[in-house]
Write an enzyme that holds these catalytic residues in place. Structure first.
Site, PDB file in Angstrom:
ATOM      1  N   PRO A 161       0.893  -1.411  -0.058  1.00 39.65           N
ATOM      2  CG  PRO A 161       0.053  -1.009   2.033  1.00 39.65           C
ATOM      3  CD  PRO A 161       0.628  -1.871   1.288  1.00 39.65           C
ATOM      4  CB  CYS A 162       2.848   2.996  -2.518  1.00 40.24           C
ATOM      5  SG  CYS A 162       2.023   2.825  -3.908  1.00 40.24           S
ATOM      6  CG  HIS A 163      -3.162   3.548  -1.016  1.00 41.43           C
ATOM      7  ND1 HIS A 163      -2.684   2.074  -1.344  1.00 41.43           N
ATOM      8  CD2 HIS A 163      -4.199   3.289   0.053  1.00 41.43           C
ATOM      9  CE1 HIS A 163      -3.397   1.124  -0.613  1.00 41.43           C
ATOM     10  NE2 HIS A 163      -4.270   1.937   0.413  1.00 41.43           N
TER      11      HIS A 163
END
Length: 170
Positions: free
Chosen positions: A123-125
């Site tokens: 989850p880079c978001h």
């Protein structure tokens, strides 16, 4: 050469494509079009589709899949640390740098996030600027609407927050 499989799941943000081999998911991300799944998907690929659909409906908070992203040792450390950020929370690039034992490497962490080959699942978001503002996402520098939608979705647990956005960027 190992067999490569490609499969798709529909999400409220648009089609999501994931690629893998006989052992693990190696790449994933949102795409503009829904394609056809490869025949004879290994069980972990079918499981990936199921988990993406459950995530999209608000039923899944943590992905549990075999992943094998290609990257440097530093990048893999950043990606592993991103996976430790709880659903609905964010961390800054600097916080991730400290967590992996490289407190002065916030910019390098940003580059690792930008090159994340397994979007959403890693989850880079959930990684934001030091002041909490959205910065950079999947190579984007201006249109961060998908990142905003994912963060809002995780914070509220409702797909309505995703569907309310008219500026779809998938």
């Amino acid at each position: 050469m190992a067999d490569e499989y490609r499969a798709y799941a529909m999400t409220p943000m648009g089609p999501f494509c994931f690629v893998g081999d006989d052992e693990a998911v190696t790449r994933a991300g949102f795409t503009r079009t829904m394609g056809e799944d490869s025949p004879d998907l290994p069980p972990h690929m079918a499981e990936c589709g199921r988990q993406v659909e459950e995530y999209s409906s608000g039923q899944l908070r943590t992905f549990d899949l075999p992943l094998r992203p290609e990257g440097t040792e530093f990048q893999r450390a950043v990606w592993a640390e991103m996976c430790r950020i709880p659903h609905g929370e964010t961390r800054s690039y600097g916080q991730l740098a400290k967590a992996i034992g490289r407190p002065g490497a916030a910019r390098a962490v940003g580059q690792a996030c930008r090159s994340n080959p397994i979007g959403l699942i890693q989850p880079c978001h959930r990684v934001v600027g030091h002041d909490g503002h959205l910065v950079g996402f999947g190579g984007q520098t201006k249109d961060l609407s998908l990142k905003r939608r994912l963060i809002d979705f995780e914070a509220t647990g409702s797909t309505a927050s995703i569907e309310d956005h008219s500026d779809r960027s998938a």
